[in-house]
Design an enzyme around this catalytic site. Structure first.
Site, mmCIF file in Angstrom:
data_model
loop_
_atom_site.group_PDB
_atom_site.id
_atom_site.type_symbol
_atom_site.label_atom_id
_atom_site.label_comp_id
_atom_site.label_asym_id
_atom_site.label_seq_id
_atom_site.Cartn_x
_atom_site.Cartn_y
_atom_site.Cartn_z
ATOM 1 N N ARG A 94 -57.937 38.976 93.168
ATOM 2 C CA ARG A 94 -57.818 39.846 94.344
ATOM 3 C C ARG A 94 -59.166 40.439 94.712
ATOM 4 O O ARG A 94 -59.511 40.530 95.900
ATOM 5 C CB ARG A 94 -56.809 40.957 94.074
ATOM 6 C CG ARG A 94 -56.737 41.960 95.220
ATOM 7 C CD ARG A 94 -55.677 43.011 95.038
ATOM 8 N NE ARG A 94 -55.680 43.925 96.169
ATOM 9 C CZ ARG A 94 -54.738 44.826 96.402
ATOM 10 N NH1 ARG A 94 -53.704 44.932 95.587
ATOM 11 N NH2 ARG A 94 -54.807 45.621 97.456
ATOM 12 N N ASN A 148 -46.645 37.763 97.515
ATOM 13 C CA ASN A 148 -47.386 37.645 98.767
ATOM 14 C C ASN A 148 -48.323 36.442 98.783
ATOM 15 O O ASN A 148 -48.747 35.984 97.720
ATOM 16 C CB ASN A 148 -48.209 38.924 99.009
ATOM 17 C CG ASN A 148 -47.393 40.013 99.655
ATOM 18 O OD1 ASN A 148 -46.590 39.748 100.544
ATOM 19 N ND2 ASN A 148 -47.596 41.245 99.227
ATOM 20 N N CYS A 170 -39.942 41.953 101.850
ATOM 21 C CA CYS A 170 -41.154 42.759 101.988
ATOM 22 C C CYS A 170 -40.721 44.196 102.228
ATOM 23 O O CYS A 170 -39.685 44.436 102.871
ATOM 24 C CB CYS A 170 -41.989 42.247 103.165
ATOM 25 S SG CYS A 170 -43.524 43.175 103.458
ATOM 26 N N HIS A 200 -45.791 40.528 107.626
ATOM 27 C CA HIS A 200 -47.051 41.223 107.845
ATOM 28 C C HIS A 200 -47.571 41.045 109.265
ATOM 29 O O HIS A 200 -48.708 41.425 109.566
ATOM 30 C CB HIS A 200 -48.125 40.800 106.823
ATOM 31 C CG HIS A 200 -47.835 41.297 105.450
ATOM 32 N ND1 HIS A 200 -48.647 41.043 104.368
ATOM 33 C CD2 HIS A 200 -46.795 42.035 104.957
ATOM 34 C CE1 HIS A 200 -48.127 41.608 103.283
ATOM 35 N NE2 HIS A 200 -47.003 42.206 103.626
ATOM 36 N N TYR A 254 -50.035 46.526 109.005
ATOM 37 C CA TYR A 254 -50.953 45.393 108.910
ATOM 38 C C TYR A 254 -51.520 44.983 110.261
ATOM 39 O O TYR A 254 -52.542 44.289 110.323
ATOM 40 C CB TYR A 254 -50.265 44.196 108.253
ATOM 41 C CG TYR A 254 -50.094 44.329 106.764
ATOM 42 C CD1 TYR A 254 -51.134 44.025 105.886
ATOM 43 C CD2 TYR A 254 -48.900 44.769 106.220
ATOM 44 C CE1 TYR A 254 -50.978 44.150 104.518
ATOM 45 C CE2 TYR A 254 -48.731 44.901 104.850
ATOM 46 C CZ TYR A 254 -49.773 44.590 104.006
ATOM 47 O OH TYR A 254 -49.622 44.719 102.649
#
Length: 438
Positions: A94, A148, A170, A200, A254
């Protein structure tokens, strides 16, 4: 009678959320066994989580059997529900997903832009292997995907794995509905909110309270008061009055990356220059959380977990399992096949939409045509997602390049190749499907 839940990625710091959700609904969703599954690198964490889960269950005076294992196939025996919450490459991956794009002048975020693409590339092959095992060992089980990028992963599984009992979830739509209720000062159970779009990249429309339309009132409150709502893992910026007033749609947090790109990039860049990323903050928070989880006196989910960005996870996942198990036929927002719900998209495209949840799965509530104001953006995002899935399956460099260039947060012919090449090289260990270079 037995009812078994398998949590893949059981060593995740989010797992106490799902344990809490199971205990909250135990009279309606009577699990008798929960198996937490992880890989060797997650052994210490899953051990800690399993012990905390046992204490939580004992405190609730329940008799659910909890255990952990590194043997996925053994865990899946006779499973009724399988949840997935994995992070291939861990938080180090990440951090790369955030830092490398920023070093090239692009948004660095774990599920959007270049970072989201690499997360999908690393994750798709692993999730397909998991789905194949589920289909072979417990074909009756519902697979609830929280990994995700959830929409992309869910579509990859439904199109490229043999297991079709897959639903993506989600917490963002649930979070938006809760926030709308708070802004309108009513109980969330009274609120219905139509969702249109993709994971998102979903918009809210047609807000109702007990069947009466309150869309204008909600947008006016957002407009007048600059009310914002973002979970802990997303930077929070205000929406402009003109955006709220003219779009007549409720953005999700988002959307800031797409409609406030310059401001989001500037905010991320300042943090990057100071050596800070969200991944670095999460690493510190995870260290704190697991130190708390080890406390033998701890018998409930700690409040600090809300800082992790997973608020409402247990509510979303457990409510869905409850409705599937009990054939509730209630309305929930999930990621599933379009099947005609949005006219402009093919039936096999995965969308994020309100569905009636039955024992046979989700039935999308048709919305007709996409709103003209965002139709182009949603169609572009879906075309981009299809390229990501194709490249994630094939490991084809040309498809990966096309996916990068098609992403609205990249779209730079002069700099796409350098960004793609560095990100592929940095993730080579977790990308067995790719041959680097092109």
């Amino acid at each position: 009678m037995t009812l078994k839940l398998v949590v893949i990625g059981g060593g995740s710091s989010y797992t106490p959320e799902i344990i809490e959700g199971v205990l909250k609904r135990h009279h309606q969703l009577p699990f008798t066994e929960i198996v937490l599954v992880d890989i060797e690198e997650g052994k210490e964490k899953v051990t800690i989580i399993a012990e905390l889960a046992k204490r939580m269950i004992k405190e609730a005076r329940n008799n659910i059997n909890v255990c952990w294992t590194l043997d996925l196939e053994h865990a899946l025996q006779d499973a009724d529900f399988v949840t997935t919450q994995i992070r291939v490459g861990g938080l180090d991956a990440r951090e790369r997903d955030e830092r490398i794009p920023l070093s090239h002048g692009f948004i660095g975020q774990e599920t959007n832009g270049a970072g989201g693409i690499l997360k999908a590339f690393r994750t798709i092959p692993v999730m397909i292997q998991i789905a194949e095992a589920v289909h072979r060992i417990c074909p009756q089980a519902w697979m609830i995907n929280f990994t995700n990028p959830a929409g992309i992963i869910t579509e990859a599984l439904l199109q490229h794995s043999p297991h079709k009992k897959v639903i993506g979830v989600c917490n963002i739509p649930y979070h938006m509905k809760q926030s709308a209720a708070e802004i309108l000062e009513v109980d969330a159970a009274q609120v219905s909110l139509e969702f249109i779009g993709l994971n998102h990249f979903v918009f809210g429309r047609c807000v109702q309270i007990n069947g009466i339309d309150y869309t204008e009132e909600l947008t006016k409150k957002l407009d007048d008061n600059h009310v914002t709502y973002s979970p802990a893992n997303i930077i929070q910026l205000d929406w402009s009055q003109s955006f709220i007033r003219n779009m007549k749609l409720i953005p999700n947090p988002y959307h800031q990356y797409y409609y406030q790109t310059r401001d989001m990039l500037a905010t991320e860049w300042r943090a990057y220059e100071n050596g800070e990323t969200r991944a670095k903050a999460v690493k510190q928070l995870e260290k704190q959380l697991f130190s708390i989880y080890k406390d033998p006196a701890l018998t409930k989910k700690p409040e600090q977990l809300e800082e992790r960005g997973g608020a409402f996870y247990s509510e979303v996942a457990c409510r869905l399992m409850d409705s599937l198990y009990n054939n509730r036929k209630d309305i929930q927002t999930v990621n599933t096949l379009n099947n005609g719900a949005i006219k402009e998209l093919p039936d096999n495209a995965v969308i994020e939409i309100n569905c009636k949840i039955t024992k046979n799965g989700p039935n999308p509530v048709a919305i007709g045509s996409l709103p003209a104001a965002v139709k182009g953006d949603i169609l572009q995002m879906k075309a981009f997602e299809e390229l990501v899935i194709a490249a994630g399956i094939s490991g084809n460099y040309q498809q990966a390049y096309q996916a990068f260039l098609a992403n609205p947060l990249i779209k730079d012919e002069k700099r796409t190749k350098a960004l793609l090449d560095e990100m592929l090289a940095a993730n080579l260990k977790e990308l067995p499907q790719f041959t680097i270079g092109g």
